[in-house]
Design a protein around this motif. Structure first.
Motif, short mmCIF file in Angstrom:
data_model
loop_
_atom_site.label_atom_id
_atom_site.label_comp_id
_atom_site.label_asym_id
_atom_site.label_seq_id
_atom_site.Cartn_x
_atom_site.Cartn_y
_atom_site.Cartn_z
N ASP A 1 13.71 -24.47 -22.42
CA ASP A 1 13.54 -24.94 -21.04
C ASP A 1 14.67 -25.85 -20.56
OD1 ASP A 1 11.18 -23.58 -20.70
OD2 ASP A 1 9.98 -25.20 -21.54
N ARG A 2 15.66 -26.11 -21.39
CA ARG A 2 16.73 -27.01 -20.96
C ARG A 2 17.75 -26.25 -20.10
NH1 ARG A 2 21.64 -26.91 -23.25
NH2 ARG A 2 21.91 -25.63 -25.08
N TRP A 3 18.48 -27.02 -19.32
CA TRP A 3 19.54 -26.44 -18.49
C TRP A 3 20.75 -26.18 -19.38
CZ3 TRP A 3 18.77 -24.98 -13.59
CH2 TRP A 3 17.64 -25.47 -12.95
N ARG A 4 21.36 -25.01 -19.24
CA ARG A 4 22.53 -24.67 -20.05
C ARG A 4 23.58 -23.96 -19.20
NH1 ARG A 4 19.78 -21.12 -24.34
NH2 ARG A 4 18.05 -22.40 -23.77
N ARG A 5 24.81 -24.18 -19.54
CA ARG A 5 25.92 -23.51 -18.87
C ARG A 5 26.20 -22.22 -19.64
NH1 ARG A 5 31.47 -26.09 -17.11
NH2 ARG A 5 30.35 -27.95 -17.65
N PRO A 6 26.19 -21.08 -18.98
CA PRO A 6 26.40 -19.81 -19.71
C PRO A 6 27.87 -19.49 -19.97
CG PRO A 6 25.86 -19.36 -17.44
CD PRO A 6 25.78 -20.86 -17.61
N TYR A 7 28.75 -20.44 -19.81
CA TYR A 7 30.17 -20.24 -20.09
C TYR A 7 30.78 -21.58 -20.47
CZ TYR A 7 30.58 -22.01 -15.33
OH TYR A 7 30.48 -22.78 -14.21
N ARG A 8 31.92 -21.52 -21.11
CA ARG A 8 32.62 -22.74 -21.53
C ARG A 8 33.44 -23.32 -20.39
NH1 ARG A 8 34.88 -20.51 -27.24
NH2 ARG A 8 32.91 -20.71 -28.35
N PRO A 9 33.64 -24.64 -20.39
CA PRO A 9 34.55 -25.21 -19.39
C PRO A 9 35.96 -24.66 -19.63
CG PRO A 9 33.33 -26.93 -20.52
CD PRO A 9 33.02 -25.66 -21.22
N GLY A 10 36.65 -24.35 -18.56
CA GLY A 10 37.98 -23.76 -18.66
C GLY A 10 39.05 -24.76 -19.03
N PRO A 11 40.22 -24.26 -19.40
CA PRO A 11 41.30 -25.15 -19.83
C PRO A 11 41.83 -26.04 -18.71
CG PRO A 11 42.07 -22.87 -19.72
CD PRO A 11 40.59 -22.85 -19.51
N TRP A 12 41.81 -25.58 -17.49
CA TRP A 12 42.27 -26.42 -16.38
C TRP A 12 41.33 -27.59 -16.17
CZ3 TRP A 12 46.87 -26.05 -13.92
CH2 TRP A 12 47.60 -24.89 -14.15
N ARG A 13 40.03 -27.34 -16.27
CA ARG A 13 39.04 -28.40 -16.09
C ARG A 13 39.13 -29.42 -17.24
NH1 ARG A 13 35.20 -28.46 -12.78
NH2 ARG A 13 35.16 -26.22 -12.46
N VAL A 14 39.22 -28.93 -18.46
CA VAL A 14 39.29 -29.82 -19.62
C VAL A 14 40.61 -30.58 -19.63
CG1 VAL A 14 39.33 -29.88 -22.14
CG2 VAL A 14 37.71 -28.40 -20.96
N GLY A 15 41.71 -29.91 -19.27
CA GLY A 15 43.01 -30.58 -19.22
C GLY A 15 43.05 -31.67 -18.16
N GLY A 16 42.48 -31.40 -16.99
CA GLY A 16 42.43 -32.42 -15.94
C GLY A 16 41.61 -33.63 -16.36
N ALA A 17 40.48 -33.37 -17.03
CA ALA A 17 39.65 -34.48 -17.50
C ALA A 17 40.37 -35.26 -18.60
CB ALA A 17 38.31 -33.96 -18.00
N ALA A 18 41.10 -34.57 -19.47
CA ALA A 18 41.85 -35.25 -20.52
C ALA A 18 42.93 -36.16 -19.94
CB ALA A 18 42.46 -34.23 -21.48
N LEU A 19 43.64 -35.66 -18.92
CA LEU A 19 44.65 -36.51 -18.26
C LEU A 19 44.02 -37.72 -17.60
CD1 LEU A 19 47.10 -33.92 -16.69
CD2 LEU A 19 47.57 -35.56 -18.51
#
Length: 183
Positions: free
Chosen positions: A29-47
């Motif tokens: 019953d939990r909310w789940r993302r059916p795909y992984r975060p993309g490299p642009w999203r992860v890279g922006g967050a890392a910066l």
């Protein structure tokens, strides 16, 4: 400790696309993302996190110099940058048996499955990385039951799928699969 974002890209499995959990230990019953975060999203967050570390280090130096109000402002700005980075990685589309949730940087919207008329993939001009520039691409559209305009869930040129056509197709199939089984 389970890391759900590492196992989220199982959409190519029939069980995962239909919403069943082949591992057997996750809460259905939990909310789940059916795909992984993309490299642009992860890279922006890392910066953003890297910049936040510099800001927080500056706040520590300012506090040691004796200016506590300025250090507090600097520390609050660093904390805001960290919260923004976490929210940036978390944004996207999540599904559960209750419905579909679109999480944005500032707000989230949830639609129950019974309020969704159709979810479809269409070819159309889409925004490149959310910027005003448009390019020809694909978009997954949500059509609500009472009618009205279609909402774009995600596109082939957003931060999760830019340059990853196969991942976009798997994510679109997973979302459409969830809609088909819970409609």
């Amino acid at each position: 400790m389970p890391l759900p974002f590492l196992t989220a890209d199982r959409a190519h499995d029939d069980d995962a696309a239909a919403g069943a959990d082949p591992l057997g230990y996750e809460d259905q019953d939990r909310w789940r993302r059916p795909y992984r975060p993309g490299p642009w999203r992860v890279g922006g967050a890392a910066l953003l996190l890297l910049l936040a570390s510099y800001v927080l280090f500056s706040a520590m130096i300012i506090a040691m110099a004796g200016s506590l109000p300025a250090a507090g402002v600097c520390g609050a700005f660093g904390a805001l940058m960290i919260v923004t980075a976490v929210r940036l990685v978390r944004s996207g589309v999540e599904v559960s048996p209750q419905g579909l949730r679109r999480i944005g940087l500032l707000r989230s919207t949830t639609v129950r499955w019974r309020d969704i008329a159709a979810i479809r993939t269409t070819q159309q001009p889409v925004r490149w990385l959310g910027l005003p520039r448009t390019v020809q691409g694909q978009a997954v559209l949500l059509q609500r039951v009472p009618g009205g305009a279609s909402d774009t869930l995600f596109t082939s040129h957003d931060a999760d799928f830019l340059g990853q056509a196969e991942s976009f197709e798997r994510a679109a199939d997973a979302i459409e699969g969830w809609a088909a089984t819970h409609h």
